[in-house]
Write a protein that holds these residues in place. Structure first.
Motif, PDB file in Angstrom:
ATOM      1  N   ASP A 111       6.793  -3.399   6.770  1.00 32.23           N
ATOM      2  CA  ASP A 111       7.060  -2.378   5.610  1.00 32.23           C
ATOM      3  C   ASP A 111       6.011  -2.518   4.543  1.00 32.23           C
ATOM      4  O   ASP A 111       4.887  -3.483   4.722  1.00 32.23           O
ATOM      5  N   GLU A 112       6.153  -2.012   3.381  1.00 31.99           N
ATOM      6  CA  GLU A 112       5.111  -2.055   2.230  1.00 31.99           C
ATOM      7  C   GLU A 112       4.755  -3.546   1.817  1.00 31.99           C
ATOM      8  O   GLU A 112       3.688  -3.757   1.342  1.00 31.99           O
ATOM      9  N   THR A 113       5.797  -4.316   1.988  1.00 31.66           N
ATOM     10  CA  THR A 113       5.495  -5.594   1.515  1.00 31.66           C
ATOM     11  C   THR A 113       5.031  -6.636   2.554  1.00 31.66           C
ATOM     12  O   THR A 113       4.861  -7.727   2.397  1.00 31.66           O
TER      13      THR A 113
END
Length: 497
Positions: free
Chosen positions: A360-362
């Motif tokens: 994901d984005e993290t």
């Protein structure tokens, strides 16, 4: 000689326990099998009442079939258990020429194996019934009649809970009368095909609503339990469908993006499987379905190794789970060489494969994507090329050896020919040199064949005399040894190639 004197030689060879009874139930005679069955000698059995011999009773049973035979003069049959074994009892009337009953033939035939089989079948049926009754899925059981009608014959308690009514009210009804809203679907016909052919049927969602209060969306899987009998397992997915609709409405853009991705994955030519962070399957594309033998609906939620079972092509040992390796390392991994997929229907497919983490984005890993393709035919071509290369190398080696050996033979030929030109040469020595020339000629022929093989050509076949060919081959094989041959050939033998 009367009829009773023929009893022993005729009936003692039979395995059934046979007695001849008088009309008053007295045993007149019996065969050896009867003695073995009751554990008494013939003289201890004869003269006794049949109920005493076989049932250990002091008087006749109230429902004795013997008495019915006196009235009907027709065979009576029943089943009885002696100790722990089962027997079929046959009573056959014997009448005189006037039709009057004179005696009865009493036969005990072992049916223990059949009864045990029936008991095992009953236990198996009970276990299956228990499994169905305790299953979290609803179950409807149907029987296909000869006229094509599909009759509802039972349901489990989960079916009552899921549908909110007592399903026993449908017993004996056709599927169309029990569930009229199904008439507009392909379900009744699909169920008939399942019961008749054994081909399973499943559907991810059937929407149903009728005036009995059954409303909802259901996932259904139907399978044959015995010829002309089938069971349909179903679960209510109404909440699941409602959640999906809410998800579509609340996050339409994400849903559309996922759909586009799913369409893309379904369209590509490689197999694609995605899993969650626990290694459970989330998605299979069409190629993956075809290669594994699992549909996407069947595979969702299952561990990867259950659907994507891979082994080493040669050792047959299970390969390391690529999803676990990706989740552990966080890196893109590839399958080892000679990895083979064992499909659901036991097909074997050699694979080239890679796995990558889905982040994901993290940067958190929340799944894995596997991309694989069938390289079975490619592997076969590579194997064939390797074999051809080995043959080419072997041909070059054979050609070099044959060429050098042929040069050596040429020198030997020259020296032998010079030796044979020596006039004072003894006759015996001349004979030996002549035989040596023949052997060398045969050796030269073999080297010529090796040269032909090394160049990829085909040896030239010639027609020759069979006796000469056999003689030359034998003498060549035994040259230099202490073994001698003696030949005896018929005249006018056929030529050989």
């Amino acid at each position: 000689m009367n009829a009773l004197s023929l009893w022993t030689p005729l009936l003692d060879v039979l395995g059934d326990a046979i007695c001849l009874l008088d009309t008053d139930h007295t045993v007149l005679n019996c065969n050896t099998a009867t003695e073995i069955l009751v554990g008494k000698r013939s003289d201890e059995i004869c003269g006794q009442k049949c109920w005493s011999v076989f049932h250990n009773l002091n008087d006749m049973h109230p429902d004795c079939p013997f008495e019915r035979i006196k009235k009907t003069l027709e065979r009576e049959s029943s089943e009885m258990q002696i100790e722990d074994k089962w027997y079929e009892v046959l009573l056959d009337p014997i009448v005189d020429e006037n039709g009057k009953l004179v005696s009865i033939l009493h036969t005990l035939r072992s049916i223990d194996d059949r009864k045990r089989a029936e008991l095992e079948m009953a236990k198996s049926a009970e276990r299956f019934r228990s499994m169905i009754d305790n299953a979290p899925y609803g179950a409807h059981i149907y029987e296909l009649k000869g006229d094509g009608q599909l009759i509802f014959v039972g349901a489990n308690s989960s079916a009552d809970n899921i549908l909110g009514l007592d399903n026993s009210q449908f017993i004996g009804k056709t599927i169309e009368k029990a569930f009229p809203d199904l008439v507009s679907t392909d379900v009744p016909e699909a169920y008939r095909m399942v019961a008749a052919t054994g081909q399973p049927y499943s559907t991810e969602s059937i929407s149903y609503s009728d005036n009995q209060g059954i409303v909802g969306a259901f996932e259904v899987c139907a399978f044959q339990t015995s010829p002309n009998h089938m069971t349909a397992l179903f679960r209510d997915i109404t909440e699941k469908k409602r959640h999906e609709e809410e998800l579509k409405k609340s996050n339409f853009d994400t849903y559309i993006e996922r759909e586009r991705l799913a369409v893309t994955l379904r369209s590509i030519g490689d197999g694609v499987i995605t899993t969650d962070a626990r290694g459970n399957i989330v998605f299979l594309n069409t190629i993956a379905e075809q290669m594994t033998g699992w549909t996407c609906a069947e595979a969702i939620g299952k561990p990867l190794t259950e659907v994507f079972y891979i082994v080493n092509e040669y050792t047959r040992k299970p390969c390391e789970n690529p999803v676990e390796k990706v989740l552990k390392t966080g890196l893109i991994v590839e399958l080892a060489n000679h990895t083979m997929l064992i499909t659901r229907d036991n097909r074997e497919i050699i694979l080239a494969d890679s796995g990558a983490p889905i982040v994901d984005e993290t940067g958190e890993i929340y799944g894995v994507v596997l991309v694989f393709r069938d390289i079975t035919e490619k592997q076969k071509i590579l194997d064939a090329m390797h074999k051809a290369q080995k043959l080419d190398s072997l041909g070059i080696l054979a050609g070099g050896i044959a060429h050098d050996f042929n040069n050596l033979l040429g020198g030997i030929f020259g020296y032998i020919e010079l030796a044979m030109l020596d006039n004072p040469l003894p006759e015996k020595a001349r004979k030996y040199l002549g035989d040596s020339m023949k052997v060398l000629s045969r050796a030269r022929s073999l080297t010529q064949q090796l040269l032909t093989f090394s160049k990829g050509g085909t040896p030239i076949l010639k027609v020759g005399a069979l006796d000469i060919t056999v003689r030359d081959a034998a003498l060549f094989a035994l040259s230099g040894s202490s073994v001698s041959c003696r030949f005896n050939f018929k005249e006018n033998l056929w030529s050989c190639e």
